[in-house]
Design an enzyme around this catalytic site. Structure first.
Site, PDB file in Angstrom:
ATOM      1  N   GLU A 120       0.824  -1.375  -0.193  1.00  0.00           N
ATOM      2  CA  GLU A 120      -0.079  -0.022   0.044  1.00  0.00           C
ATOM      3  C   GLU A 120       0.750   1.180  -0.056  1.00  0.00           C
ATOM      4  OE1 GLU A 120      -2.218   0.483   3.593  1.00  0.00           O
ATOM      5  OE2 GLU A 120      -3.836   1.788   2.444  1.00  0.00           O
ATOM      6  N   LYS A 194      -9.669   1.802  -2.478  1.00  0.00           N
ATOM      7  CA  LYS A 194     -10.106   1.260  -1.224  1.00  0.00           C
ATOM      8  C   LYS A 194     -11.493   1.761  -0.766  1.00  0.00           C
ATOM      9  CE  LYS A 194      -7.444   1.287   3.032  1.00  0.00           C
ATOM     10  NZ  LYS A 194      -6.183   2.133   3.697  1.00  0.00           N
ATOM     11  N   CYS A 231      -5.541  -2.920   2.186  1.00  0.00           N
ATOM     12  CA  CYS A 231      -5.377  -3.005   3.818  1.00  0.00           C
ATOM     13  C   CYS A 231      -6.690  -3.102   4.668  1.00  0.00           C
ATOM     14  CB  CYS A 231      -4.649  -1.706   3.945  1.00  0.00           C
ATOM     15  SG  CYS A 231      -3.994  -1.572   5.693  1.00  0.00           S
TER      16      CYS A 231
END
Lengths: 369, 369
Positions: A120, A194, A231
């Site tokens: 990330e 995300k 994540c």
């Protein structure tokens, strides 16, 4: 202390158990008695050794089928620390990381890696813990025209490699936490944003970028159908589920997670997702310690964050690789046959018994009350 | 060989690591350096020793709060083998197990257990692997009037204990795989029916009973809000999710799973569910080897199934207990403060960032195409 500790859980075991116990431990913990190590070239160990990079490779096997040929693929994951102190210029910091990553990708290419995923926000320190913007804003860039894309595109082309590049994206003044997919011709293929923004105690990323608005795309690359769960999104079962329903064969989880949050379930969540959805999951976590100097109440204050690495891969049948180092840069390579995804679905029946229509109705009712 | 092996993964570790390594292993693997063992009475070890029962107890702590008082609860899980060969009469087999369980519940009560859960179809051999019905049909009984309810009801009342009793239910000729909740007064409180029926390779339970039609009820007992996810249902993330959305603080997963299927992810799925949904999960698996003699092609054939026990408990913060034995009867007790559920939700934010409305819509679209 703890964060500097080199040993992964895997290393503890290997050094302490006798061969027979080790077999049984591996059977219960990794899903197989033997790790099935890939044989690397001499040059790989040499180059990696010179740069203090932890290289490791493992394969997973599938049965042969009558109708379909094997669909072997080689994936690579890179975990790395930043190179320069965080008070250097944006360009200096970025270029130093580019230089390091270039070398590691060369090794990956020499071992035949076809799909490569970076961690990330891989080309910057993870400054989102500072709550500051001004100093860092030039790290956010265009998905298709920024320095990162321009750096990776020729490499992808040169090595005929699909590269997943998680960036901070600035699109017309709106920031996103984005994974850019570059195809094996070096062309922009698409992106994922995300979906779930962390909000853990006093740590929050909500002031930096917006929650993803691109759903759960699966990218039908030359080598495999892939998706990216960035994540914190790994904590959401439905996020993983949708990638599976949309046909993903490999889901990458590039992350930046510190030891104080969740090291004990780092080995749980992505592995559970692989089992539940019958795809491969590839977990990549940042390593190293990052120091930031922020001004608080007119005084300079130091923020230190250490990442625990431990990148690993899980197959759809729950078998997993050992983890990379907790503290060193690393390259994890795995070779497997994508046919295993359907084989596991057919054998275990989780998809067929999922009763999704019932849950769709229950969720609609739940969210409307 | 493997199935007879006594050692759990936990035992391998404890016997082989030095104290400092053990601490670090525990931190990464169990989520805490120390297991926080409960102090049992002398009589508990004595009685358990006489009957070769593996007893173990662990506590989990929560922070104190200003507004809410601690809500401590003590739960107990029992894993056990059958007692008589499977060719004895239904009543003989059942009574022998009743007798054994009675003793174990006495121990649990002496340690203050308030909520007790038994394993899947606990009073019978797990005959569903035989594909036969005739011989076994009297094991299926009424949830509120059968021998099992009549056996457990006075015990629940005597010990002011909530008991979860997984049975095969025969309701007016339809079979269900059901968990009956008996309240602390010995009264029938309600039931849950297994939502997902296993279909693994040639093993299938679909010919025995129907998929659950009672949704995802949470039972607001005197001691905690509880739910039951029966066996194979643990492979479905949405099953776990709905119990959480409906307010469960503890979800029990009574199971009957053999080593060949999923021992390597037994420690993954329920633990992942605890983390994802911020509730306690209690995993109970049958132990022992069961032999069945079935007629196939006019010949008697023996079917042997061995269960690997390894019952364990996970807290909403991902901390977990070691497992009970792989082969012996066992009683696992845990004491914890239910306030931990909300504390974890507030700290980690998984609920607040879940975007359920987005997923409800995606699932509706997905199931209508």
């Amino acid at each position: 202390m703890v964060t500097q500790m080199e040993q992964t859980l895997d290393k503890f075991i290997k050094k302490n158990l006798n061969p027979e116990d080790l077999k049984q431990f591996n059977r219960i913990h990794y899903g197989r008695e033997d790790h099935c190590e890939l044989k690397f070239k001499e040059s790989t160990f040499k180059t990696a050794g010179e740069s203090n990079i932890d290289v490791a490779g493992y394969y997973f096997t599938a049965n042969s089928e009558q109708v379909r040929s094997p669909r072997n693929v080689i994936v690579g994951l890179i975990q790395h620390s930043i190179v320069l102190p965080t008070d250097k210029t944006v360009s200096e910091q970025k270029d130093a990381i580019f230089h390091k990553i270039n070398k590691i990708i060369d090794i990956a290419a020499s071992e035949g890696v076809q799909i490569l995923c970076l961690q990330e926000s891989w080309y910057m320190p993870f400054f989102l813990c500072t709550r500051e913007v001004e100093k860092w804003k030039e790290f956010a860039e265009s998905a298709t025209e920024g320095p990162v894309f321009k750096f990776l595109s020729p490499i992808a082309k040169k090595y005929k490699m699909v590269i997943i590049s998680p960036i901070l994206e600035n699109e017309n003044g709106t920031w996103w936490n984005t994974a850019v997919i570059i195809d094996e011709k070096g062309q922009y293929m698409g992106k994922h944003r995300k979906n779930h923004l962390p909000s853990v105690g006093s740590f929050s990323e909500t002031s930096y970028y917006s929650p993803g608005n691109l759903g759960h795309a699966v990218f039908d690359t030359k080598y495999a159908k892939i998706a990216v769960n960035i994540c914190y999104g790994r904590h959401q079962a439905l996020n993983w589920l949708m990638f599976g329903l949309n046909g993903a064969e490999i889901v990458f989880n590039p992350a930046a997670t510190i030891s104080e949050f969740g090291e004990s379930f780092w080995g749980i969540e992505a592995r559970n997702a692989a089992i539940a959805n019958a795809y491969f999951t590839c977990s990549i976590n940042r390593v190293g310690t990052e120091d930031f100097f922020v001004i608080k109440n007119e005084k300079e204050e130091r923020i230190t964050r250490s990442y625990y690495g431990s990148s690993y891969i899980t197959a759809p049948n729950g078998q997993r690789t050992p983890s990379l180092s907790r503290v060193r840069d690393g390259l994890l390579i795995s070779k497997f046959d994508l046919n295993l995804c359907r084989q596991v679905k057919d054998q275990w029946g989780f998809n067929m018994t999922s009763r999704l229509d019932m849950y769709a109705m229950e969720l609609i009712l739940k969210t409307q009350t």
